[in-house]
Design a protein around this motif. Structure first.
Motif, PDB file in Angstrom:
ATOM      1  N   GLU A  34       0.818  -1.210   0.000  1.00  0.00           N
ATOM      2  CA  GLU A  34       0.000   0.000   0.000  1.00  0.00           C
ATOM      3  C   GLU A  34       0.855   1.264   0.000  1.00  0.00           C
ATOM      4  OE1 GLU A  34      -3.347   1.563   3.022  1.00  0.00           O
ATOM      5  OE2 GLU A  34      -3.287  -0.616   2.710  1.00  0.00           O
ATOM      6  N   ARG A  35       1.891   1.250   0.843  1.00  0.00           N
ATOM      7  CA  ARG A  35       2.768   2.429   0.945  1.00  0.00           C
ATOM      8  C   ARG A  35       3.783   2.450  -0.200  1.00  0.00           C
ATOM      9  NH1 ARG A  35       6.198   4.164   4.958  1.00  0.00           N
ATOM     10  NH2 ARG A  35       6.988   2.056   5.325  1.00  0.00           N
ATOM     11  N   GLY A  36       4.065   1.279  -0.774  1.00  0.00           N
ATOM     12  CA  GLY A  36       5.129   1.201  -1.775  1.00  0.00           C
ATOM     13  C   GLY A  36       6.508   1.346  -1.145  1.00  0.00           C
ATOM     14  N   HIS A  37       6.598   1.003   0.143  1.00  0.00           N
ATOM     15  CA  HIS A  37       7.872   1.072   0.866  1.00  0.00           C
ATOM     16  C   HIS A  37       7.999  -0.136   1.782  1.00  0.00           C
ATOM     17  CE1 HIS A  37       8.831   5.167  -0.323  1.00  0.00           C
ATOM     18  NE2 HIS A  37       7.625   5.564   0.032  1.00  0.00           N
ATOM     19  N   TYR A  38       9.233  -0.374   2.271  1.00  0.00           N
ATOM     20  CA  TYR A  38       9.423  -1.392   3.300  1.00  0.00           C
ATOM     21  C   TYR A  38       9.055  -0.815   4.662  1.00  0.00           C
ATOM     22  CZ  TYR A  38      11.838  -4.499   0.082  1.00  0.00           C
ATOM     23  OH  TYR A  38      12.139  -5.330  -0.967  1.00  0.00           O
ATOM     24  N   ASP A  39       8.298  -1.592   5.430  1.00  0.00           N
ATOM     25  CA  ASP A  39       8.084  -1.264   6.845  1.00  0.00           C
ATOM     26  C   ASP A  39       9.280  -1.803   7.610  1.00  0.00           C
ATOM     27  OD1 ASP A  39       5.633  -0.142   6.355  1.00  0.00           O
ATOM     28  OD2 ASP A  39       4.502  -1.984   6.781  1.00  0.00           O
ATOM     29  N   SER A  40       9.555  -1.205   8.764  1.00  0.00           N
ATOM     30  CA  SER A  40      10.662  -1.712   9.587  1.00  0.00           C
ATOM     31  C   SER A  40      10.405  -1.397  11.056  1.00  0.00           C
ATOM     32  CB  SER A  40      11.989  -1.106   9.137  1.00  0.00           C
ATOM     33  OG  SER A  40      11.906   0.299   9.138  1.00  0.00           O
ATOM     34  N   GLY A  41      11.203  -2.015  11.912  1.00  0.00           N
ATOM     35  CA  GLY A  41      11.008  -1.870  13.350  1.00  0.00           C
ATOM     36  C   GLY A  41      11.477  -0.518  13.871  1.00  0.00           C
ATOM     37  N   GLU A  42      11.160  -0.243  15.137  1.00  0.00           N
ATOM     38  CA  GLU A  42      11.515   1.056  15.722  1.00  0.00           C
ATOM     39  C   GLU A  42      12.970   1.057  16.172  1.00  0.00           C
ATOM     40  OE1 GLU A  42      11.654   4.297  15.869  1.00  0.00           O
ATOM     41  OE2 GLU A  42       9.466   4.293  15.990  1.00  0.00           O
TER      42      GLU A  42
END
Lengths: 317, 95
Positions: A256-264
């Motif tokens: 949806e974002r077209g990006h990688y999600d990652s941890g904090e």
């Protein structure tokens, strides 16, 4: 209260910024702009110079003559980049010795990543690939900074730095495709340098003390979080090619974002290292002071030569 | 007084704000201020620049052509200073 003259000068300054015209050293600029630039540019220069230490640590122990020549060339480049940036900062009216003093007394900061130790040869690969990779993302954006001398220094530095990241990745690739021990070493180096590399982009936009004004004056062109995302997006596929495990289990493609999600990020660690309690802060500054003091005889020789030449000229006249 | 007795100045022009000053040529002048005016009339008649530097030629220290061998060539055998020296897999080769 501002005088009418100053109002007019400020208006002209803001017009130039708005029109994407560069500000040059002889132009009028608000004091806060000058101060903000001196802070950011000198911090950048200090980072180049202090950054020579963790890699310099491996020059005598590089695994081959080729690797040694490459590492020497890279560390030499970093010293050169420090020089470009110090010279560009001096156009704002601060002297080299004032900047060095600020670094050595802890008034000025440098990139917190250089306060981590280089424990194995794979760390040299991880630094070239990740640390220079993150620096390049930041510096490409800064080529468009509003201050002319800073912008031109960034263009020159980016051009020269293209080999730094590739040589680092080449080291990582060889290790990752090598023996099980070598692969383990590459994994360990990446795991240790991943988070500090993400911290290089600074605090989240919502927490960043200088970001708002810097963006308004176009000193910075993209926010910390935007640049960090860009780095993550370009690096994840490179990790896959190495065949290493992700350093962060939360890394996941978000369609949806077209990006990688990652941890904090562990921000507590970030502030600890920035404020002087990282593993090598003390050692880095101590070494800088020592090198500076041991170099005093060179500066003395320069002064003696200059005096001698001046006396010669006077006698001839 | 003949032209030859006047000092020679090198002229550098910045074509647009934000770019470097580039060397464009030289001229004779009786003072730095005059050199600047002559440079304006001579080198930016068609708005080629927004800023000019003039430097008296005698103040420039230059490397010597006949010493190129010692001065420049030591850099020729260091291909590892170039990005193209490193061979990476195609999928990450845009690094």
């Amino acid at each position: 209260m501002r005088s009418q003259d100053e109002e007019a000068l400020l208006e002209e300054f803001e017009r130039k910024i708005e029109a994407e015209e560069k500000i040059e050293p002889t132009d009028w600029m608000p004091e806060a702009y000058r101060k903000n630039l001196i802070r950011q540019m000198s911090q950048h220069a200090h980072s180049e110079v202090i950054g020579m230490q963790p890699e310099g640590n491996w020059i005598t122990r590089a695994p081959s003559l080729r690797r040694k020549a490459v590492l020497l060339a890279k560390v030499q480049d970093e010293g050169g980049h420090g020089l470009y940036l110090y010279s560009a900062t001096e156009t704002l009216g601060i002297s080299r010795s004032e900047m060095i003093e600020a670094l050595q007394t802890g008034v000025a900061k440098y990139a917190s990543i250089f306060n981590y130790p280089t424990l194995t040869w794979a760390d040299v690969g991880a630094i070239g690939w990740l640390v220079d990779g993150a620096a390049i993302v930041n510096q490409i954006s800064l080529q468009r900074t509003s201050y002319g001398p800073y912008s031109r220094a960034m263009i020159r530095i980016c051009k020269e730095e293209s080999f730094h990241q590739r040589q680092g990745y080449e080291i990582m690739y060889q290790l990752a495709k090598g023996s099980p021990e070598q692969k383990k070493m590459a994994q360990d180096a990446m795991n240790r340098f991943w988070w500090p590399s993400l911290m290089m982009f600074g605090p989240h936009d919502s927490e960043s003390a200088h970001s708002g004004q810097s963006m308004k004056w176009k000193i910075k062109r993209q926010s910390n979080d935007e640049l960090r995302q860009k780095f993550i997006d370009q690096t994840v596929p490179q990790i896959e090619v190495l065949g290493l495990e992700m350093p962060d289990p939360e890394i996941k493609w978000n369609e949806e974002r077209g990006h990688y999600d990652s941890g904090e990020i562990n921000w507590e660690e970030f502030y600890q290292v920035i404020n002087g309690s990282g593993p090598c802060n003390h050692q880095r500054i101590k070494h800088h002071v020592k090198a500076h003091e041991e170099g005093e005889w060179v500066r003395e020789a320069v002064r003696a030569y200059r005096a001698k030449q001046a006396a010669k000229k006077e006698n001839a006249a | 007084m003949s032209q030859e007795h006047l000092a020679v100045y090198e002229v550098f022009v910045r074509s647009a704000r934000g770019l470097d000053h580039k060397h464009v040529g030289s001229l004779h002048a009786e003072s730095p201020e005059h050199a600047l005016m002559y440079a304006r009339d001579c080198y930016i008649r068609r708005s080629e620049g927004v800023s000019i530097w003039v430097v008296e030629s005698k103040n420039i220290t230059a490397s010597q052509d006949n010493d190129t061998e010692n001065f420049v060539e030591p850099m020729d055998d260091k291909p590892y200073r170039h990005a193209t020296h490193y061979v990476l897999p195609d999928s990450v080769n845009n690094m």
